[in-house]
Design an enzyme around this catalytic site. Sequence first.
Site, PDB file in Angstrom:
ATOM      1  N   ASN A 198      -5.599  -8.403 -18.892  1.00 29.98           N
ATOM      2  CA  ASN A 198      -5.319  -8.692 -17.753  1.00 29.98           C
ATOM      3  C   ASN A 198      -6.257 -10.069 -17.238  1.00 29.98           C
ATOM      4  OD1 ASN A 198      -3.599  -6.785 -16.649  1.00 29.98           O
ATOM      5  ND2 ASN A 198      -5.430  -5.297 -16.840  1.00 29.98           N
ATOM      6  N   ARG A 201      12.525  13.880 -15.597  1.00 31.02           N
ATOM      7  CA  ARG A 201      11.203  13.818 -15.845  1.00 31.02           C
ATOM      8  C   ARG A 201      10.848  13.420 -17.362  1.00 31.02           C
ATOM      9  NH1 ARG A 201      11.661  19.607 -13.871  1.00 31.02           N
ATOM     10  NH2 ARG A 201      11.047  19.499 -11.772  1.00 31.02           N
ATOM     11  N   GLU A 240       1.043 -16.027 -21.871  1.00 34.29           N
ATOM     12  CA  GLU A 240       0.568 -14.691 -22.335  1.00 34.29           C
ATOM     13  C   GLU A 240       0.108 -14.828 -23.756  1.00 34.29           C
ATOM     14  OE1 GLU A 240      -0.048 -12.243 -20.289  1.00 34.29           O
ATOM     15  OE2 GLU A 240       1.829 -12.101 -18.927  1.00 34.29           O
ATOM     16  N   HIS A 283      -1.426 -12.411 -10.115  1.00 34.34           N
ATOM     17  CA  HIS A 283      -0.625 -11.563  -9.156  1.00 34.34           C
ATOM     18  C   HIS A 283      -0.941 -11.854  -7.779  1.00 34.34           C
ATOM     19  CE1 HIS A 283      -0.429  -7.834 -12.282  1.00 34.34           C
ATOM     20  NE2 HIS A 283       0.376  -9.007 -12.408  1.00 34.34           N
ATOM     21  N   GLU A 310      -5.978   2.030 -20.438  1.00 34.62           N
ATOM     22  CA  GLU A 310      -6.795   0.899 -19.759  1.00 34.62           C
ATOM     23  C   GLU A 310      -7.984   1.657 -19.239  1.00 34.62           C
ATOM     24  OE1 GLU A 310      -4.538  -2.218 -18.188  1.00 34.62           O
ATOM     25  OE2 GLU A 310      -5.973  -2.306 -16.474  1.00 34.62           O
ATOM     26  N   HIS A 347      -4.823 -12.444 -14.341  1.00 33.36           N
ATOM     27  CA  HIS A 347      -3.925 -11.498 -13.608  1.00 33.36           C
ATOM     28  C   HIS A 347      -4.254 -11.218 -12.266  1.00 33.36           C
ATOM     29  CE1 HIS A 347      -1.914 -11.555 -17.458  1.00 33.36           C
ATOM     30  NE2 HIS A 347      -1.035 -10.631 -17.129  1.00 33.36           N
ATOM     31  N   LYS A 379       3.205   0.044 -20.624  1.00 33.32           N
ATOM     32  CA  LYS A 379       2.862  -0.114 -18.864  1.00 33.32           C
ATOM     33  C   LYS A 379       4.625  -0.571 -18.449  1.00 33.32           C
ATOM     34  CE  LYS A 379      -1.460  -1.880 -18.430  1.00 33.32           C
ATOM     35  NZ  LYS A 379      -2.323  -3.085 -17.855  1.00 33.32           N
ATOM     36  N   LYS A 418      -1.777  -7.084 -29.425  1.00 36.63           N
ATOM     37  CA  LYS A 418      -1.641  -6.183 -28.340  1.00 36.63           C
ATOM     38  C   LYS A 418      -1.626  -4.677 -29.134  1.00 36.63           C
ATOM     39  CE  LYS A 418       0.348  -4.884 -24.169  1.00 36.63           C
ATOM     40  NZ  LYS A 418       1.080  -5.386 -23.196  1.00 36.63           N
ATOM     41  N   HIS A 451       6.019 -14.911 -13.748  1.00 38.38           N
ATOM     42  CA  HIS A 451       4.763 -14.404 -13.945  1.00 38.38           C
ATOM     43  C   HIS A 451       3.874 -15.102 -14.792  1.00 38.38           C
ATOM     44  CE1 HIS A 451       2.171 -11.127 -14.702  1.00 38.38           C
ATOM     45  NE2 HIS A 451       2.498 -11.208 -16.139  1.00 38.38           N
ATOM     46  N   ARG A 479      -8.366  -2.565 -22.854  1.00 39.69           N
ATOM     47  CA  ARG A 479      -7.066  -3.028 -22.558  1.00 39.69           C
ATOM     48  C   ARG A 479      -6.988  -3.756 -21.235  1.00 39.69           C
ATOM     49  NH1 ARG A 479      -1.147   0.236 -22.666  1.00 39.69           N
ATOM     50  NH2 ARG A 479       0.038  -1.776 -22.017  1.00 39.69           N
TER      51      ARG A 479
HETATM   52  P1  NAD Z   1      12.261 -11.869 -16.598  1.00 44.36           P
HETATM   53  O1  NAD Z   1      12.467 -10.563 -16.900  1.00 44.36           O
HETATM   54  O2  NAD Z   1      12.471 -12.410 -14.866  1.00 44.36           O
HETATM   55  O3  NAD Z   1      13.370 -12.684 -17.174  1.00 44.36           O
HETATM   56  C1  NAD Z   1      13.187 -14.130 -16.970  1.00 44.36           C
HETATM   57  C2  NAD Z   1      14.701 -14.800 -16.544  1.00 44.36           C
HETATM   58  O4  NAD Z   1      15.031 -15.071 -18.068  1.00 44.36           O
HETATM   59  C3  NAD Z   1      15.449 -13.739 -16.234  1.00 44.36           C
HETATM   60  O5  NAD Z   1      16.363 -14.445 -15.236  1.00 44.36           O
HETATM   61  C4  NAD Z   1      16.838 -13.310 -17.261  1.00 44.36           C
HETATM   62  O6  NAD Z   1      17.846 -13.172 -16.933  1.00 44.36           O
HETATM   63  C5  NAD Z   1      16.590 -14.496 -18.097  1.00 44.36           C
HETATM   64  N1  NAD Z   1      16.704 -14.313 -19.489  1.00 44.36           N
HETATM   65  C6  NAD Z   1      15.999 -13.196 -20.243  1.00 44.36           C
HETATM   66  N2  NAD Z   1      16.150 -13.122 -21.438  1.00 44.36           N
HETATM   67  C7  NAD Z   1      17.172 -14.474 -21.679  1.00 44.36           C
HETATM   68  C8  NAD Z   1      17.724 -15.048 -22.759  1.00 44.36           C
HETATM   69  N3  NAD Z   1      17.332 -14.835 -24.058  1.00 44.36           N
HETATM   70  N4  NAD Z   1      18.474 -16.125 -22.307  1.00 44.36           N
HETATM   71  C9  NAD Z   1      18.604 -16.520 -21.353  1.00 44.36           C
HETATM   72  N5  NAD Z   1      18.139 -15.842 -20.296  1.00 44.36           N
HETATM   73  C10 NAD Z   1      17.360 -14.845 -20.222  1.00 44.36           C
HETATM   74  O7  NAD Z   1      10.734 -12.551 -16.791  1.00 44.36           O
HETATM   75  P2  NAD Z   1       9.738 -12.279 -17.985  1.00 44.36           P
HETATM   76  O8  NAD Z   1       8.826 -13.342 -17.955  1.00 44.36           O
HETATM   77  O9  NAD Z   1      10.509 -11.768 -19.139  1.00 44.36           O
HETATM   78  O10 NAD Z   1       9.237 -10.868 -17.230  1.00 44.36           O
HETATM   79  C11 NAD Z   1       8.151 -11.022 -16.081  1.00 44.36           C
HETATM   80  C12 NAD Z   1       7.802  -9.535 -15.919  1.00 44.36           C
HETATM   81  O11 NAD Z   1       6.951  -8.934 -16.819  1.00 44.36           O
HETATM   82  C13 NAD Z   1       6.956  -9.469 -14.612  1.00 44.36           C
HETATM   83  O12 NAD Z   1       7.520  -8.692 -13.815  1.00 44.36           O
HETATM   84  C14 NAD Z   1       5.531  -8.929 -15.064  1.00 44.36           C
HETATM   85  O13 NAD Z   1       4.963  -8.229 -14.325  1.00 44.36           O
HETATM   86  C15 NAD Z   1       6.075  -8.129 -16.412  1.00 44.36           C
HETATM   87  N6  NAD Z   1       4.936  -8.117 -17.272  1.00 44.36           N
HETATM   88  C16 NAD Z   1       4.967  -6.794 -17.847  1.00 44.36           C
HETATM   89  C17 NAD Z   1       3.887  -6.599 -18.741  1.00 44.36           C
HETATM   90  C18 NAD Z   1       3.713  -5.091 -19.231  1.00 44.36           C
HETATM   91  O14 NAD Z   1       2.729  -4.921 -20.054  1.00 44.36           O
HETATM   92  N7  NAD Z   1       4.657  -4.086 -18.872  1.00 44.36           N
HETATM   93  C19 NAD Z   1       3.161  -7.550 -19.259  1.00 44.36           C
HETATM   94  C20 NAD Z   1       3.247  -8.858 -18.924  1.00 44.36           C
HETATM   95  C21 NAD Z   1       4.408  -9.049 -17.823  1.00 44.36           C
HETATM   96  N1  GLY Z   2      -0.121  -6.740 -19.996  1.00 43.21           N
HETATM   97  C1  GLY Z   2      -1.192  -5.838 -19.748  1.00 43.21           C
HETATM   98  C2  GLY Z   2      -1.345  -4.757 -20.620  1.00 43.21           C
HETATM   99  O1  GLY Z   2      -0.274  -4.467 -21.110  1.00 43.21           O
HETATM  100  O2  GLY Z   2      -2.147  -3.936 -20.501  1.00 43.21           O
END
Ligand code: NAD
Ligand code: GLY
Length: 362
Positions: free
Chosen positions: A244, A120, A184, A251, A236, A247, A142, A226, A264, A240
């Site tokens: 998006n 939890r 971003e 998406h 949101e 997005h 998020k 941010k 992404h 907030r």
């Molecule tokens: P990812 O997490 O898939 O990482 C990209 C790739 O790079 C992976 O294969 C990883 O192993 C590799 N990698 C990571 N760091 C590395 C480094 N320093 N050196 C070498 N390789 C490395 O992709 P991402 O772009 O970081 O994240 C995308 C995700 O984030 C999506 O699922 C998206 O929905 C999410 N997201 C969430 C929010 C939020 O607010 N929570 C905001 C934006 C995006």
């Molecule tokens: N990436 C969108 C948010 O954090 O609200």
Amino acid sequence: MQTVKVALAEREYPIYIGDELLGHGDLLAQHLPQKRAALITDTTLAALYLDTVAGALTAAGVRVTPIVIPAGEQHKNWHTLNSVFDALLAGRCERKTALIALGGGVIGDLTGFAAATYLRGVPFIQIPTTLLAQVDSSVGGKTAINHPRGKNMIGAFYQPLAVIADTGTLSTLAGREVSAGLAEIIKYGLIRDVPFFNWLENNIEALVARDAAALAYAIQRSCENKAEIVAADEREEGERALLNLGHTFGHAIETGLGYGAWLHGEAVAAGMVIAARVSQAMGMLTAADVARIVAVLERAGLPVTAPDFGLERYMQLMGIDKKVEGGKIRFILLHAIGSAFLTADVPPHALETALAASVAHA
Ligand code: NAD
Ligand code: GLY
């Protein structure tokens, strides 16, 4: 090292930004409620940085349970999450055992959701290693996994205790991933920060080339933007949603092509172009503004043309979105560069015109 605060009253937390932070076990350990932690990462990061972080924690007296999952968006799902729960239970991780996410947005989102739900709710720390994660996904709480029908549809708002962004990790990142992070970063300029957008236009090549000073400034300014938005609207209910921009279309692209086909950030870039063209079709943005947006994204190495699913399929894909309210799809559009707003009132002809101008024709 720079520190940006996310001001959430008693849940306020720091974002540390700097080079060579991974080896500072004490920086991390000071945020742990117990001298135990589960360190969750993927196979790629495990080979690069797991030993450094685990070693630094061990030296600070912390007992570490490493959990390594497969890399990539296609693994941000229920199956992988369950494998994390299996490992946490097998390792007898307790309520005060922190979950530390070492990786990109996939690791951060999935680990955060595990932390929100395991026993939890257990303490959570983010060590983002992609540019995208350092400027966006690790900040703001998020957390989510994907559902086959829609991106990030299962999740929770759950804030970390601290974010440690080691800019040195960006040296091993693939060029395509750097560009994805820039999408971003450009988004912050477009939605609320004209001086930053202007700065990005002048410095985009330096960022692509990973100039250390340019990257440090872009990460700091993105985190400040941010942090301000999250402090004002954590769950949101208003501002907030502007984060998006691009997005809703992005998406749809990710789900429509299959998770992992486009990054992404790439999908967000093409999505921001469509959003800009919808804004133009509704008489807000000028053609010159749209051209500026397309140019800076292209110079960042990002796609500005979307896949051609057809309007009907786009509408179907966009109908499964967290912003849908009363059955209506809501879009983030631009009055001007630096001024975004949320609306459900988008005339079909504006969507049609924008999509027709933005998709790749066979
Ligand atoms: P990812 O997490 O898939 O990482 C990209 C790739 O790079 C992976 O294969 C990883 O192993 C590799 N990698 C990571 N760091 C590395 C480094 N320093 N050196 C070498 N390789 C490395 O992709 P991402 O772009 O970081 O994240 C995308 C995700 O984030 C999506 O699922 C998206 O929905 C999410 N997201 C969430 C929010 C939020 O607010 N929570 C905001 C934006 C995006
Ligand atoms: N990436 C969108 C948010 O954090 O609200």
